[in-house]
Design a protein around this motif. Structure first.
Motif, short mmCIF file in Angstrom:
data_model
loop_
_atom_site.label_atom_id
_atom_site.label_comp_id
_atom_site.label_asym_id
_atom_site.label_seq_id
_atom_site.Cartn_x
_atom_site.Cartn_y
_atom_site.Cartn_z
N ARG A 19 0.84 -1.21 0.00
CA ARG A 19 0.00 0.00 0.00
C ARG A 19 0.87 1.25 0.00
N ASP A 28 -7.98 6.11 2.56
CA ASP A 28 -8.51 6.01 1.20
C ASP A 28 -8.69 4.55 0.79
N LEU A 29 -7.71 3.71 1.13
CA LEU A 29 -7.83 2.29 0.79
C LEU A 29 -9.00 1.66 1.54
N GLU A 31 -11.70 3.07 2.59
CA GLU A 31 -12.96 3.52 1.99
C GLU A 31 -13.24 2.79 0.68
N SER A 32 -12.20 2.63 -0.15
CA SER A 32 -12.42 1.95 -1.44
C SER A 32 -12.75 0.47 -1.27
N CYS A 33 -12.36 -0.10 -0.12
CA CYS A 33 -12.63 -1.51 0.16
C CYS A 33 -13.93 -1.72 0.93
N ILE A 57 -10.37 -8.23 -1.91
CA ILE A 57 -10.89 -6.86 -2.07
C ILE A 57 -9.77 -5.84 -1.93
N ILE A 58 -8.92 -6.01 -0.93
CA ILE A 58 -7.80 -5.09 -0.73
C ILE A 58 -6.83 -5.16 -1.91
N GLU A 60 -7.46 -6.09 -4.96
CA GLU A 60 -8.09 -5.49 -6.14
C GLU A 60 -7.98 -3.97 -6.09
N SER A 61 -8.22 -3.40 -4.92
CA SER A 61 -8.12 -1.95 -4.77
C SER A 61 -6.70 -1.43 -4.98
#
Length: 117
Positions: A19, A28-29, A31-33, A57-58, A60-61
């Protein structure tokens, strides 16, 4: 007496490393996850067990492959297994009252061990 490192902390450390490498803020990560920032923090520090769903999910983000995280964590396990003062265990094996290396401590240990090669 050896220091304990959990598989969760190795995977969490690797997620945090990737990350940061990508320049993504933890909030931000998260939130996107679709997870909270405190949950992501606990996952990165190895304080919470990551699920397969969360890992995918993480990843992919972050636009990385889950196998990359697992492969790097596996290399860390191999490096740690050669040390007499360190031991890798599952969170369940380590027990609730056991002092564990997490977060920055895992990073520091891995930096030293992997630089030896």
């Amino acid at each position: 007496m050896s220091q304990l490192v959990t598989y969760n902390s190795l995977v969490g450390y690797e997620l945090e490393r990737l990350r940061r490498q990508k320049g993504v803020d933890q909030a931000d990560l998260a939130e996107s996850c679709g997870i909270s920032q405190p949950v992501l923090s606990r996952l990165e520090r190895g304080k919470a067990a990551i699920t397969i769903d969360q890992l995918f999910i993480i990843c992919e983000s972050l636009a990385i492959e889950p196998f990359e995280v697992i492969a790097n964590a596996s290399r860390s396990v191999a490096a740690i297994e050669h040390e007499e003062t360190l031991e890798v265990k599952s969170t369940k094996e380590a027990g609730a009252g056991t002092a564990l290396l997490t977060g920055a401590a895992v990073g520091a240990v891995l930096a030293i061990l992997l630089s030896k090669k």
